[in-house]
Each structure stands twice: as C-alpha cells, then as structure tokens.
Scaffold this active site. Structure first.
Site, short mmCIF file in Angstrom:
data_model
loop_
_atom_site.label_atom_id
_atom_site.label_comp_id
_atom_site.label_asym_id
_atom_site.label_seq_id
_atom_site.Cartn_x
_atom_site.Cartn_y
_atom_site.Cartn_z
N ASP A 155 2.98 -0.38 11.04
CA ASP A 155 1.52 0.08 9.70
C ASP A 155 0.29 -0.81 10.43
O ASP A 155 0.24 -1.71 11.67
CB ASP A 155 2.47 -0.50 8.58
CG ASP A 155 2.80 -0.31 8.05
OD1 ASP A 155 2.93 1.08 8.09
OD2 ASP A 155 3.66 -0.66 6.56
N HIS B 92 -2.81 3.87 4.25
CA HIS B 92 -2.04 2.48 4.22
C HIS B 92 -3.80 1.54 3.44
O HIS B 92 -3.37 0.72 4.14
CB HIS B 92 -1.83 1.76 5.23
CG HIS B 92 -1.19 0.44 5.12
ND1 HIS B 92 -0.27 0.54 4.23
CD2 HIS B 92 -1.69 -0.55 5.80
CE1 HIS B 92 0.22 -0.90 4.32
NE2 HIS B 92 0.02 -1.57 5.67
N HIS C 110 -6.78 -2.99 3.23
CA HIS C 110 -6.23 -3.76 2.86
C HIS C 110 -5.71 -4.68 2.02
O HIS C 110 -5.92 -6.14 3.01
CB HIS C 110 -5.22 -3.95 4.82
CG HIS C 110 -3.85 -3.66 4.86
ND1 HIS C 110 -3.29 -5.10 4.24
CD2 HIS C 110 -2.74 -3.27 5.19
CE1 HIS C 110 -1.93 -4.94 5.40
NE2 HIS C 110 -1.44 -3.92 4.90
N HIS D 22 4.32 -3.26 12.70
CA HIS D 22 3.46 -3.32 12.81
C HIS D 22 1.87 -3.56 14.19
O HIS D 22 3.08 -3.78 14.83
CB HIS D 22 2.95 -4.85 12.01
CG HIS D 22 3.54 -4.48 10.56
ND1 HIS D 22 4.47 -5.51 10.18
CD2 HIS D 22 2.75 -4.70 8.92
CE1 HIS D 22 4.33 -4.78 9.11
NE2 HIS D 22 3.43 -4.38 8.28
ZN LIG Z 1 -0.51 -3.27 6.17
#
Ligand SMILES: [Zn+2]
Length: 251
Positions: A66, A117, A121, A212
């Site tokens: 991510d 995503h 964010h 991540h």
């Molecule tokens: Zn995220």
C-alpha cells in the site's frame, strides 16, 4: 441502515428520558458505539464486506503493498519481486500515481496489479467523509489510472476506515474492497525481522499480506521489510500470486 439505527436510538432516548433515564442513555450511545466499531475496527464487516483470504490449493499467498508509488522504494521493491519471481498488487494513491507515471508503468511491466487506495489517502477524515467526498476520492484516482491506461478493479480503504457510505459507492464504481489477513505494522516495528515475524505469524495458503512503501515506513525498514518477507516466503516454499475474482468471491 446505520443511519436509521442511530436515528431510532436517538428518538427512543428522547422518549425514554423521563421514565427510564438509564435505558435512554443506552439508546443514545450504544448505536454510536456499534457504528464506531464497524467503521474503525480492522476486519469488522458491518459497513463494508471485504475478503480477508483467498481460495487456493497451493502454497500461495497474496502480497499487497500500500501507499505507493514511491520514487525510492518502488523500483527496489520491483527488483526484489523479480528476484523472487513473485507477483504482487500495489494499492496506489492517485495523486502519487499522477506524480510518478513511469513508476506506475514499471509496476505493470513487471507483471503486477495496480489497485485503488483513494486519491489523497485522507487517513484522518475518511471515516466521516460525506458520500460526495467518498465519490470524489474514488473518481479522482480512477481518472488518473484511466489516463495511464489502467483499469483498477480492487480497492483498499485508508487506515481501515469504512464509512457507512463506502460500500454503495464502491459498488457503483465496480470496485471490489479488499481486506487483509495479516499486516506488517511497519510503523510500530523496530526491524525488518519484526515486520516479517508479524505478517507471517500465522502463515497459511490463501493469506493476504499487507505491507507498505514510502516515507510512512521507518528508515531501516523501508524495502528491507519486503526483502525479509520475500526471503522467508521463498524459503518456506510459498509463491506470491495475484488471485482471480473467483478465488476471492466465496472466501
Ligand atoms: Zn494506506
């Protein structure tokens, strides 16, 4: 449904305030607590149903990364994935994708999947975003992806925040929400080994692993956490794959 539950609780609380104050207090706050649980708690499915695993007969996991793309991390992660003959899904932030189109194309060229995503964010406010704000977050990133020739079909919400409006907006955009089985929690980890320990603790076929990239990951763990996880998976005989929709449908 959630709106009605909360509204009903508030009306009941007002009606009962004089005759049964304790019940009234419960009617006022309990629906709020239930809603908060489903909005914020990882894996809670009350406001958004999303698969946590996928069906497979082999020693396979789904590695998801991510918060990219990132100018420093993405090329190095792509190199690691190639070395391990691993496929992954990158859940990208729209405005970062717009800033690094070459990295987006490199991810695709490496045989990996691009997923959605959100555009900015908005980790602090997505839980209370209005339906219009949710739509704008989704559509802005989708526009970026379209301009880059990519059709993202999967979505992960930022910071586990699952507002009551999200499910219907995702459905209207044909985006499938994706949860995870285990995560690295890099921000709370002190070493790449600790990240791998956490994300691989209950390693089993069909696990969805969440890691991540980018500056949100502490120095010393950036990329190195991915390297450690891939190394351990390879040694354990696991393959990193991207499951089909059918593998996720009934998991
Ligand atoms: Zn995220």
């Amino acid at each position: 449904m959630w709106l009605l539950l909360n509204l009903g609780g508030k009306v009941a609380a007002l009606l009962l305030a004089d005759s049964a104050w304790a019940v009234a207090v419960a009617c006022w706050f309990v629906p709020d607590a239930i809603l908060a649980y489903h909005v914020f708690m990882p894996h809670a499915q009350g406001t958004l149903r999303a698969p946590r695993r996928f069906i497979t007969a082999g020693r396979e996991v789904w590695l998801t990364i991510d918060d990219g793309p990132d100018a420093e991390d993405t090329p190095r992660i792509l190199q690691l994935l190639a070395e391990h003959q691993a496929r992954a899904t990158f859940f990208l932030i729209g405005q970062k994708a717009a800033a690094h189109p070459a990295l987006v194309h490199a991810i695709v060229a490496g045989g990996h999947e691009i997923a959605h995503h959100t555009h900015t964010h908005p980790i602090g406010t997505f839980w209370c975003a209005t339906p219009g704000r949710v739509r704008r977050e989704l559509d802005a990133a989708t526009d970026i992806f379209c301009r880059l020739g990519i059709s993202a079909t999967r979505f992960r919400t930022p910071g586990n925040q699952k507002s009551p409006w999200l499910q219907s907006v995702l459905k209207s955009r044909r985006l499938a929400p994706i949860d995870w089985t285990a995560r690295g929690l890099e921000g709370w980890s002190t070493s790449p080994g600790a990240v791998a320990d956490r994300v691989l603790r209950h390693l089993a076929p069909g696990n969805i692993l969440l890691l991540h990239e980018g500056p949100g990951v502490p120095v010393g763990i950036r990329v190195e956490g991915v390297r450690e996880v891939l190394g351990r998976l390879t040694r354990a005989g696991y393959k990193c794959v991207v499951p089909t929709a059918a593998q996720l449908a009934s998991s």
